[in-house]
Scaffold this active site. Structure first.
Site, short mmCIF file in Angstrom:
data_model
loop_
_atom_site.label_atom_id
_atom_site.label_comp_id
_atom_site.label_asym_id
_atom_site.label_seq_id
_atom_site.Cartn_x
_atom_site.Cartn_y
_atom_site.Cartn_z
N ASP A 1 -66.87 57.82 -43.71
CA ASP A 1 -66.64 56.77 -44.76
C ASP A 1 -67.85 56.01 -44.57
OD1 ASP A 1 -65.85 54.71 -46.25
OD2 ASP A 1 -63.83 54.66 -45.77
N LYS B 1 -70.43 45.51 -52.25
CA LYS B 1 -71.23 46.51 -51.31
C LYS B 1 -72.78 46.35 -51.52
CE LYS B 1 -67.67 48.58 -49.90
NZ LYS B 1 -66.58 47.72 -50.49
N GLN C 1 -68.60 49.19 -55.15
CA GLN C 1 -67.85 47.94 -55.58
C GLN C 1 -68.44 46.76 -55.36
OE1 GLN C 1 -66.37 46.20 -52.74
NE2 GLN C 1 -65.47 44.64 -54.03
N HIS D 1 -69.99 51.29 -46.19
CA HIS D 1 -70.59 49.94 -45.63
C HIS D 1 -72.12 50.44 -45.57
CE1 HIS D 1 -66.78 48.14 -43.86
NE2 HIS D 1 -66.57 48.21 -45.09
N PHE E 1 -61.03 49.12 -44.35
CA PHE E 1 -60.36 48.80 -45.46
C PHE E 1 -59.22 49.95 -45.66
CE2 PHE E 1 -60.07 48.76 -50.04
CZ PHE E 1 -59.58 47.75 -50.23
N TYR F 1 -62.79 73.96 -71.95
CA TYR F 1 -61.29 73.68 -71.83
C TYR F 1 -60.48 74.89 -71.11
CZ TYR F 1 -61.90 70.32 -75.62
OH TYR F 1 -61.94 69.06 -76.26
N ARG G 1 -62.64 71.49 -64.01
CA ARG G 1 -63.45 72.26 -64.70
C ARG G 1 -64.60 72.84 -63.77
NH1 ARG G 1 -63.72 67.99 -68.74
NH2 ARG G 1 -62.46 68.66 -70.59
N ARG H 1 -64.98 61.00 -63.26
CA ARG H 1 -66.58 60.52 -63.54
C ARG H 1 -67.03 59.12 -63.66
NH1 ARG H 1 -64.88 64.53 -67.96
NH2 ARG H 1 -65.23 62.82 -69.23
C1 LIG Z 1 -64.43 51.13 -45.37
C2 LIG Z 1 -64.17 51.25 -47.01
N1 LIG Z 1 -63.58 52.30 -47.24
C3 LIG Z 1 -63.62 52.49 -48.64
C4 LIG Z 1 -63.49 51.62 -49.49
C5 LIG Z 1 -63.20 51.84 -51.01
O1 LIG Z 1 -64.16 51.66 -51.80
P1 LIG Z 1 -63.63 51.06 -53.31
O2 LIG Z 1 -63.36 49.88 -53.35
O3 LIG Z 1 -64.91 51.70 -54.14
O4 LIG Z 1 -62.77 52.07 -53.60
C6 LIG Z 1 -64.24 50.51 -49.17
C7 LIG Z 1 -64.23 49.24 -50.21
O5 LIG Z 1 -64.01 48.17 -50.02
C8 LIG Z 1 -64.41 50.27 -47.69
O6 LIG Z 1 -64.72 49.13 -47.10
#
Ligand SMILES: Cc1ncc(COP(=O)(O)O)c(C=O)c1O
Length: 416
Positions: free
Chosen positions: A170, A199, A196, A173, A99, A235, A228, A245
């Site tokens: 990453d 997922k 997301q 998945h 992605f 602050y 912070r 967050r």
């Molecule tokens: C391989 C990969 N990396 C990063 C992301 C990014 O995640 P998000 O959509 O939560 O920003 C995705 C999401 O679709 C993804 O498939």
């Protein structure tokens, strides 16, 4: 099997009319946690206990001491790069078949994505391509555990150790995926997860950084909380950042969803392996090869290559025929990332002001990724794998039926 049946695309009876498992799955547990959060009035990360509980549980499940919940899995990658000290115009090696965020997060960290091709069997970063992509400016590698199968981490970590590179997994998945008995997200210096909607573990939008390194964890905590210092003066802001967050409603949903993850992951892996073994028997179908080091595949996607010549029909027609048979198959990414307009046009906004003049992504060569995007990739989504073996058999029967009817399908595709 010989169905001798007309394709549903051409008016025959479809293999399947029942829907597959719908996503997301939720029930009383989610309702209870969400209502409790609502009624508590503690809706923000700093007020309630849901996100903190989730961070601890998710990190522990992935064999890490630290979890930092953030707004999504793009921000988690960018903050990971910043926490690891990646500086302006440093190079970060990424795969081209993933992605957008895997590479866009690098640009948003003001660093240069360098693409290394994937392996045609596993669809994961090819360590030889990684080694070939290294320059004096390389500082990090982001392997993607594509579709939920861990990348070849032993080889990638060996390269990283030799060159003192940071490795950020990453794992968007790969919730619950396991590599040589160790969970995804615990293999590199940092891991990045997404929650997301699509997922395997979701709260609509969300992300999380895993790490076992105390200093990196502190840096990530500062970066997700307006710079912070953990435990510092409210602050006082020590580094450039913002508010990334994760909110308490997301935390509440994730805690309830997490209770379902282990059972769901086992089901997906069982069904995925079964389907792969069946589809591999058909000419021209190459399901993602399971590496010897894969203890558990999380099957966020079931991906295969369709060799159109060996199968006997082009991908677009095969997909249309499968969809008509009631199988929601799709073609996945249409372009390797370096071919995306953003990279071709170097539309980097305020980022990479100097490096971009020298960059030319038109010269990037990633033939394996290009082949998959252009003509061979076929995807099935994770929720299909939460069903029964009979669901898998329907998918197999649909592929078989399309293959048996390949000549008529071919003719149809030329005239339609
Ligand atoms: C391989 C990969 N990396 C990063 C992301 C990014 O995640 P998000 O959509 O939560 O920003 C995705 C999401 O679709 C993804 O498939």
């Amino acid at each position: 099997m010989n169905t001798n049946q007309k394709l549903a695309l051409l008016g025959g009876p479809p293999i399947r009319t029942r829907p597959f498992t719908a996503w997301p799955i939720f029930g009383k547990a989610e309702e209870k946690r969400l209502l409790r959060t609502l009624r508590s009035g503690k809706w923000g990360r700093l007020d309630g206990a849901e996100v903190a509980e989730f961070e601890n549980r998710f990190a522990a499940l992935h064999a890490c001491r630290h979890g930092i919940g953030v707004v999504n899995g793009t921000v988690s990658l960018r903050l990971g790069l910043m926490a690891a000290g990646i500086r302006a115009e440093d190079e970060v090696i990424v795969p081209p078949h993933t992605f957008f965020s895997t590479a866009s997060a690098v640009v948003e960290a003001n660093a240069v994505p360098v693409f290394a091709d994937i392996d045609l069997d596993t669809f994961n970063l090819d360590p030889r391509a990684v080694a070939a992509a290294i320059t004096a400016r390389t500082r990090a590698i982001i392997p993607v555990h594509f579709a939920g199968q861990p990348a070849d981490m032993e080889a990638i970590l060996a390269i990283a150790r030799k060159r003192k590179l940071v490795v950020i997994e990453d794992a968007a998945h790969a919730h619950g995926a396991i590599y040589r008995d160790r969970p995804a997200g615990s293999l590199g210096h940092l891991g990045s997860f997404s929650f997301q909607s699509s997922k395997n573990l979701t709260c609509g939008e969300g992300g999380l950084i895993t790490t076992d390194d105390d200093a990196l964890a502190d840096a990530c905590r500062a970066l997700h909380n307006c710079g912070r210092m953990p435990g510092g003066v409210w602050y006082e802001h020590h580094v450039i950042s913002g508010n990334y967050r994760l909110g308490e409603f997301q935390g509440a949903l994730l805690n309830a969803q997490l209770d379902r993850l282990e059972t769901q992951t086992k089901t997906r892996d069982r069904n995925g392996q079964y389907l792969a073994s069946r589809l591999a028997k058909l000419p021209g179908l190459y399901p993602q090869k399971r590496s010897a080091h894969c203890t558990r595949h999380s099957y966020h996607l079931f991906m295969l290559r369709l060799d159109t010549r060996a199968f006997g029909a082009p991908r677009a027609a095969v997909l249309q025929a499968l969809q008509a048979e009631g199988i929601p198959a799709s073609s996945g990414y249409g372009l390797s990332l370096p071919r995306q307009p953003m990279f071709q046009n170097k539309a980097f906004g305020p980022f990479l002001p100097q490096a971009s003049a020298k960059l030319d992504y038109g010269k990037t060569r990633c033939p394996n990724s290009d082949l998959i995007c252009r003509e061979q990739g076929v995807w099935l989504a994770q929720s299909l794998f939460l069903g029964t073996r009979a669901d898998m058999d329907d998918i197999v029967r649909a592929f078989e039926k399309v293959h048996e009817n390949r000549e008529v399908l071919n003719r149809w595709s030329k005239t339609s």
